[in-house]
Scaffold this active site. Structure first.
Site, PDB file in Angstrom:
ATOM      1  CB  CYS A 354       3.620  -5.586 -51.401  1.00 29.18           C
ATOM      2  SG  CYS A 354       4.832  -4.321 -50.976  1.00 29.18           S
ATOM      3  NE  ARG A 455       2.085  -0.058 -43.553  1.00 23.39           N
ATOM      4  CZ  ARG A 455       2.936  -0.920 -44.093  1.00 23.39           C
ATOM      5  NH1 ARG A 455       3.418  -0.687 -45.305  1.00 23.39           N
ATOM      6  NH2 ARG A 455       3.313  -1.995 -43.429  1.00 23.39           N
TER       7      ARG A 455
END
Length: 545
Positions: A354, A455
């Protein structure tokens, strides 16, 4: 005069040493993150600054008086308000981590898998169906086949659901036979397109049981007649269910499996909140999903909270638990709770793939995020799930002491055999592909649609070169079967519970105390001053590269 000046300087220096030593000692005795934050040597910061943020590597757990035996600890925990698991672990809703094979393996080992949503509604619902049909105390809606179906079509159906045979029923759903791999064993594959089920099925002396048969009686019938499948019929001969011998075997093989009231493996699945999210949630519910995870990068988004509230207020979803995520603060967790979430998932940017904290500059170091969110969750009786940042088994223990009820694993499981990521050979070693759901590859269209962009609130971005990624793509070492990996991860948790004196998960926040460490302390914690010749199954220097 010069001597007196030197004496004053010396006295001030000694005072500074004493002050620092006292501060260091008090940090060692800290019991929770609030105390660690209060002991900062820095001057008070203006309100725009939050308190100090800590990651798992910033702390260790202090050893404690104990009477705990590692092999006797209880690691059962609440996944949600109503669902209990024997192992406090979930596999992440990522397209290189969790599809049906991983979800089945997770549930068998006492955890649960969250099926990713980067695929069509029908495909995701089919994945749920595969998990729910993988084993059962009694299958109440068994797959069946018509006598006129060709063996080629039957073979495809059995391959899709990984089954070895099916009951054969007529148009009125009356049982007329059964066909298994034993019936097809000596038939040449080139004849599959011409031969039909009715030509080879077993139709004489069928062994059946009544609809209300007990588990013990079913086991007796299977053993007595040496058959593997027991169709259940009503008084008129209609098929009402199916019991298989493999389910008895698997119950003995996986005693800690996470199952529903009907003896089927439990499974969770991710959903969004934009576009066809409601149709997706409805299809998953009809397929038998146990848990829906409203999955977004910022759980405090109004649309995400509205989706949770809508699901909780619709009676059609009464049998489905709802998890909300992700959040990184106490207020975020509170918003999820007020929306009705049955569990709160915590983590803004801690995952190894991430880049949200770098690209957006937003996030909370994971240990602090879990601790803060758990304060709201504990007061409301809602479980807290720590999602991301887990490198080693010790990190699981730290998350649970901070207040989490369970942890979600991504990169840790991406290298397992059951993960859907492609296996590659690099420099003579095996790896599996692993990517963040905010990576360019994950957000790329699948056919005509992209299922992952929403998302990260980029569903309105129509061109791939205009997407702003919040993740990367890479490879992780191949780790073999999931059960071996989980054995080591949970084994490390057992050892931690022994060291801090916790008999069960609920006792961990009460018994565990953190000590904040320096970079030197972290280096000292890892193996050092040695060239490793053999890696331990629960330790690798991979995460430190």
């Amino acid at each position: 005069m010069r001597c007196r000046t030197r004496q004053r300087i010396s006295e001030r220096s000694q005072a500074c040493v004493v002050k620092v030593s006292a501060c260091s000692y008090s940090v060692c005795m800290a019991t929770n993150l609030d105390e660690l934050n209060a002991q900062s040597a820095y001057a008070p910061l203006p309100p725009i600054f939050a308190k100090l943020g800590l990651a798992y590597d910033d702390v260790l757990l202090l050893p404690n008086e104990t009477d705990v035996i590692p092999s006797e600890v209880d690691t059962s925990t609440h996944l949600t308000r109503k669902i209990v698991m024997k192992a406090p672990v979930l596999s992440a809703a990522m397209d290189t981590v969790t599809e049906s094979e991983m979800a089945i393996a997770m549930a068998r080992n006492g955890g649960i898998g969250v099926l990713h949503r980067n695929l069509s509604i029908d495909d995701q619902a089919a994945q749920v169906d595969v998990v729910k049909r993988s084993e059962s105390g009694m299958i109440t809606d068994p797959l069946t086949v018509n006598p006129e179906v060709t063996l080629a079509d039957l073979d495809k159906l059995c391959g899709k659901f990984h089954i070895s045979g099916l009951p054969v029923v007529d148009k009125e759903n009356k049982l007329v036979g059964i066909i298994t791999n034993r019936d097809m064993r000596f038939i040449a594959s080139e004849d599959y397109d011409t031969l039909k089920v009715k030509d080879v099925m077993t139709k004489e002396n069928l062994v059946t049981g009544p609809s209300n048969i007990s588990k013990d009686d079913a086991h007796r019938l299977l053993a007595q007649h040496k058959v593997e499948k027991l169709p259940l019929v009503d008084e008129e001969g209609h098929l009402t269910g199916l019991i298989t011998v493999k389910d008895f075997v698997k119950t003995e093989q996986y005693p800690d499996a996470t199952k529903d009231e009907q003896g089927r493996l439990r499974v969770a699945a991710g959903v969004g909140f934009l576009g066809d999210a409601w149709q997706r949630a409805s299809a998953l519910m009809e397929a038998g999903v146990d848990v829906l995870v409203v999955d977004t990068a910022n759980g405090e988004a109004r649309l995400a909270l509205d989706m949770i509230s809508r699901l909780k207020h619709d009676s059609a979803f009464d049998g489905v638990q709802i998890i909300g995520g992700n959040v990184g603060t106490r207020s975020g967790a509170q918003a999820m709770i007020e929306a009705g979430a049955d569990a709160v998932k915590v983590g803004i940017g801690p995952g190894s793939i991430c880049t949200t904290r770098i690209v957006a500059g937003v996030g909370v170091p994971q240990l602090t995020a879990v601790y803060e969110a758990a304060q709201a969750c504990r007061a409301a009786g809602v479980p807290c799930i720590a999602d991301g940042g887990i490198h080693y088994s010790g990190d699981i223990a730290k998350a649970l002491v901070a207040g989490a009820s369970s942890v979600m694993l991504g990169g840790t499981l991406a290298g397992c055999e059951e993960a859907p990521g492609e296996k590659v050979l690099l420099h003579g070693k095996q790896y599996k592909l692993y990517r963040g759901m905010g990576s360019l590859g994950a957000m790329a269209p699948r056919g005509k649609k992209s299922y992952s962009k929403d998302r990260y609130f980029q569903a309105d971005v129509t061109s791939s070169d205009k997407v702003v990624p919040e993740g990367v793509e890479g490879e992780v070492p191949y780790r073999g079967p999931l059960n071996a990996v989980l054995y080591q991860m949970l084994g490390g948790l057992h050892q931690s519970m022994f060291y801090i004196g916790a008999h069960n998960i609920a006792e961990m926040p009460e018994r565990g105390k953190f000590i904040r460490i320096t970079d030197a302390g972290l280096r000292e914690s890892h193996p050092h001053d040695i060239v490793m010749t053999t890696e331990a199954p629960n330790y690798s220097g991979f995460h430190n590269n």
